[in-house]
Design a protein around this motif. Structure first.
Motif, PDB file in Angstrom:
ATOM      1  N   LEU A 228      37.123 -57.062  24.602  1.00 49.09           N
ATOM      2  CA  LEU A 228      36.154 -56.086  24.120  1.00 49.09           C
ATOM      3  C   LEU A 228      35.151 -55.715  25.198  1.00 49.09           C
ATOM      4  N   GLN A 229      34.791 -54.430  25.233  1.00 51.08           N
ATOM      5  CA  GLN A 229      33.837 -53.916  26.212  1.00 51.08           C
ATOM      6  C   GLN A 229      32.734 -53.141  25.496  1.00 51.08           C
ATOM      7  N   CYS A 230      31.570 -53.087  26.135  1.00 46.38           N
ATOM      8  CA  CYS A 230      30.412 -52.399  25.541  1.00 46.38           C
ATOM      9  C   CYS A 230      29.748 -51.531  26.601  1.00 46.38           C
ATOM     10  N   HIS A 231      29.398 -50.298  26.215  1.00 47.40           N
ATOM     11  CA  HIS A 231      28.719 -49.361  27.111  1.00 47.40           C
ATOM     12  C   HIS A 231      27.546 -48.728  26.363  1.00 47.40           C
ATOM     13  N   PHE A 232      26.419 -48.594  27.064  1.00 52.10           N
ATOM     14  CA  PHE A 232      25.262 -47.933  26.467  1.00 52.10           C
ATOM     15  C   PHE A 232      25.564 -46.446  26.294  1.00 52.10           C
ATOM     16  N   ASP A 233      25.295 -45.915  25.108  1.00 51.66           N
ATOM     17  CA  ASP A 233      25.675 -44.533  24.790  1.00 51.66           C
ATOM     18  C   ASP A 233      24.475 -43.650  24.488  1.00 51.66           C
ATOM     19  N   GLY A 234      23.301 -44.044  24.971  1.00 53.86           N
ATOM     20  CA  GLY A 234      22.118 -43.206  24.800  1.00 53.86           C
ATOM     21  C   GLY A 234      21.246 -43.638  23.639  1.00 53.86           C
ATOM     22  N   CYS A 235      20.090 -43.000  23.538  1.00 55.24           N
ATOM     23  CA  CYS A 235      19.160 -43.293  22.456  1.00 55.24           C
ATOM     24  C   CYS A 235      18.226 -42.106  22.271  1.00 55.24           C
ATOM     25  N   GLY A 236      17.550 -42.087  21.131  1.00 55.71           N
ATOM     26  CA  GLY A 236      16.529 -41.078  20.904  1.00 55.71           C
ATOM     27  C   GLY A 236      15.235 -41.484  21.602  1.00 55.71           C
ATOM     28  N   ARG A 237      14.169 -40.783  21.322  1.00 52.94           N
ATOM     29  CA  ARG A 237      12.879 -41.144  21.901  1.00 52.94           C
ATOM     30  C   ARG A 237      12.402 -42.465  21.308  1.00 52.94           C
ATOM     31  N   LEU A 238      11.940 -43.341  22.181  1.00 51.19           N
ATOM     32  CA  LEU A 238      11.434 -44.646  21.764  1.00 51.19           C
ATOM     33  C   LEU A 238       9.924 -44.670  21.935  1.00 51.19           C
ATOM     34  N   PHE A 239       9.219 -45.079  20.873  1.00 51.76           N
ATOM     35  CA  PHE A 239       7.763 -45.154  20.901  1.00 51.76           C
ATOM     36  C   PHE A 239       7.344 -46.590  20.600  1.00 51.76           C
ATOM     37  N   ALA A 240       6.307 -47.045  21.282  1.00 51.86           N
ATOM     38  CA  ALA A 240       5.808 -48.401  21.076  1.00 51.86           C
ATOM     39  C   ALA A 240       5.353 -48.582  19.627  1.00 51.86           C
ATOM     40  N   GLY A 241       5.766 -49.697  19.032  1.00 51.78           N
ATOM     41  CA  GLY A 241       5.359 -50.010  17.674  1.00 51.78           C
ATOM     42  C   GLY A 241       6.084 -49.247  16.593  1.00 51.78           C
TER      43      GLY A 241
ATOM     44  N   PRO B 102      10.368 -51.326  20.055  1.00 57.52           N
ATOM     45  CA  PRO B 102       9.652 -51.722  21.277  1.00 57.52           C
ATOM     46  C   PRO B 102       8.218 -52.143  20.946  1.00 57.52           C
ATOM     47  N   LYS B 103       7.726 -53.131  21.676  1.00 58.36           N
ATOM     48  CA  LYS B 103       6.393 -53.643  21.414  1.00 58.36           C
ATOM     49  C   LYS B 103       5.326 -52.966  22.268  1.00 58.36           C
ATOM     50  N   ARG B 104       5.724 -52.470  23.437  1.00 66.11           N
ATOM     51  CA  ARG B 104       4.729 -51.859  24.331  1.00 66.11           C
ATOM     52  C   ARG B 104       5.366 -50.696  25.092  1.00 66.11           C
ATOM     53  N   ARG B 105       4.499 -49.816  25.597  1.00 66.30           N
ATOM     54  CA  ARG B 105       4.973 -48.658  26.345  1.00 66.30           C
ATOM     55  C   ARG B 105       5.428 -49.084  27.736  1.00 66.30           C
ATOM     56  N   GLY B 106       6.120 -48.176  28.426  1.00 67.71           N
ATOM     57  CA  GLY B 106       6.554 -48.440  29.788  1.00 67.71           C
ATOM     58  C   GLY B 106       8.064 -48.554  29.883  1.00 67.71           C
ATOM     59  N   ARG B 107       8.523 -49.167  30.946  1.00 70.74           N
ATOM     60  CA  ARG B 107       9.955 -49.336  31.154  1.00 70.74           C
ATOM     61  C   ARG B 107      10.453 -50.565  30.397  1.00 70.74           C
ATOM     62  N   MET B 108      11.634 -50.438  29.830  1.00 71.97           N
ATOM     63  CA  MET B 108      12.242 -51.545  29.092  1.00 71.97           C
ATOM     64  C   MET B 108      13.720 -51.613  29.457  1.00 71.97           C
ATOM     65  N   LYS B 109      14.161 -52.763  29.910  1.00 66.57           N
ATOM     66  CA  LYS B 109      15.571 -52.944  30.235  1.00 66.57           C
ATOM     67  C   LYS B 109      16.375 -53.183  28.965  1.00 66.57           C
ATOM     68  N   ALA B 110      17.514 -52.545  28.904  1.00 70.66           N
ATOM     69  CA  ALA B 110      18.383 -52.764  27.743  1.00 70.66           C
ATOM     70  C   ALA B 110      18.814 -54.217  27.670  1.00 70.66           C
ATOM     71  N   GLY B 111      18.954 -54.861  28.823  1.00 76.84           N
ATOM     72  CA  GLY B 111      19.267 -56.283  28.851  1.00 76.84           C
ATOM     73  C   GLY B 111      20.707 -56.570  28.490  1.00 76.84           C
TER      74      GLY B 111
ATOM     75  N   VAL C 134      12.799 -45.882  28.763  1.00 81.69           N
ATOM     76  CA  VAL C 134      11.367 -45.574  28.847  1.00 81.69           C
ATOM     77  C   VAL C 134      10.811 -45.532  27.427  1.00 81.69           C
ATOM     78  N   VAL C 135       9.796 -46.340  27.180  1.00 81.17           N
ATOM     79  CA  VAL C 135       9.142 -46.397  25.873  1.00 81.17           C
ATOM     80  C   VAL C 135       7.838 -45.624  25.947  1.00 81.17           C
ATOM     81  N   PHE C 136       7.688 -44.612  25.107  1.00 78.26           N
ATOM     82  CA  PHE C 136       6.491 -43.776  25.110  1.00 78.26           C
ATOM     83  C   PHE C 136       5.358 -44.467  24.344  1.00 78.26           C
ATOM     84  N   PRO C 137       4.096 -44.095  24.610  1.00 77.73           N
ATOM     85  CA  PRO C 137       2.978 -44.675  23.859  1.00 77.73           C
ATOM     86  C   PRO C 137       3.099 -44.383  22.363  1.00 77.73           C
ATOM     87  N   GLU C 138       2.522 -45.253  21.573  1.00 79.86           N
ATOM     88  CA  GLU C 138       2.541 -45.047  20.123  1.00 79.86           C
ATOM     89  C   GLU C 138       1.710 -43.812  19.765  1.00 79.86           C
TER      90      GLU C 138
END
Length: 289
Positions: A69-82, A130-139, A165-169
């Motif tokens: 099995l393989q996994c690839h990141f396929d995008g996301c919508g806008r992410l906001f803190a909190g 996300p808990k805070r704004r800024g850069r977040m690694k998918a990990g 990238v996590v935008f401010p709340e």
């Protein structure tokens, strides 16, 4: 020979953990062994043989089930803190066999996947908070499975090389309140709809001066306003501290985007114009401020 090499490679990638069922199976095998040894029951020997054979066969079957099995990141919508967002992952099964009983795990989320047919892919949406704004690694994410006997938990970790990238709340004073509190004229008035009493908050340009001459203070009422002037937001004066200012500006940016209103943000040493930069670029600038 190639299958054996593939199995060895998969074994290096997949972790194996004992479960409660494996302890039960071990106790059962030990008990049957002593029973067969002490009483020399052929039926017990046969049962013991089948149990050991099944336990040994479960290892390569489980490895071949989850290993390809393989996994690839396929995008996301806008992410906001909190606030909850959504990230998408594409899961592929390039093997010639179906993947059974597989769970997909990412951060605090665990999703039970339906059977994965051979040489197919499936997109999975995962909730992200996300808990805070800024850069977040998918990990890292991982696949887990108890197939086929639940005596061993097979875990295949997969590293996702993607930085989000996590935008401010978005929170603070609504845009409508900001417009009303602003002393500058805003918008183009159309469709005159009569006169109304002066409340003390209307702009002086809307006062009906002939009525003032007659002893009454009335204002011109318009049914519609075409708000086509550019709003100006100042970072230093929009809120108390930096985080509150970034949240306030994010809220106004989203409301302006929803209503189609152009705007300008004055940051220290930089000016952002929505008609030149774009909303996503502005939100990213606020996120990384």
């Amino acid at each position: 020979m190639n299958s054996f090499r593939t199995l060895l490679q998969i074994r290096r990638e997949v972790r194996q953990h004992a479960t409660r069922q494996s302890l039960i199976l071990l106790c059962l095998i030990v008990g049957l062994f002593f029973e067969a040894y002490m009483h020399n029951f052929n039926l017990v020997y046969i049962t013991l043989f089948f149990l050991i054979a099944a336990a040994m066969a479960a290892i390569p079957l489980g490895l071949l089930n989850i290993g390809p099995l393989q996994c690839h990141f396929d995008g996301c919508g806008r992410l906001f803190a909190g606030k909850e967002g959504e990230c998408r992952f594409r899961i592929e099964n390039p093997a010639s066999t179906t993947g059974w009983g597989v769970d997909f795990c990412w951060k605090e989320n665990r999703i039970k996947l339906p059977p994965l047919p051979s040489r197919t892919s499936r997109t999975v949406a995962v909730v992200c908070l996300p808990k805070r704004r800024g850069r977040m690694k998918a990990g890292s994410c991982c696949f887990e499975s108890l197939f086929p006997l639940a005596t061993i938990r097979f875990v295949k970790p997969v590293e996702v090389e993607r930085e989000l990238v996590v935008f401010p709340e978005p929170k603070g004073v609504p845009l409508e309140s900001f417009v009303k509190q602003s002393n500058a004229p805003y918008g183009h008035e159309t469709d005159f709809d009569g006169l109304a009493d002066y409340s003390g908050t209307e702009n002086a340009s809307r006062i009906h001066w002939p009525s003032v001459a007659k002893g009454e203070t009335l204002v011109k009422h318009f049914e519609k306003e075409r708000e086509n002037e550019t709003l100006i937001f100042d970072f230093q004066t929009c809120a108390g501290n930096d985080e509150a200012r970034l949240s306030q500006l994010t809220l106004w940016v989203l409301e302006c985007e929803r209503r189609g209103k152009p705007f300008i943000i004055r940051l220290p040493g930089r000016v952002l114009e929505s008609q030149k930069v774009g909303t996503d670029a502005i939100l990213e600038t606020l996120a990384l401020y």
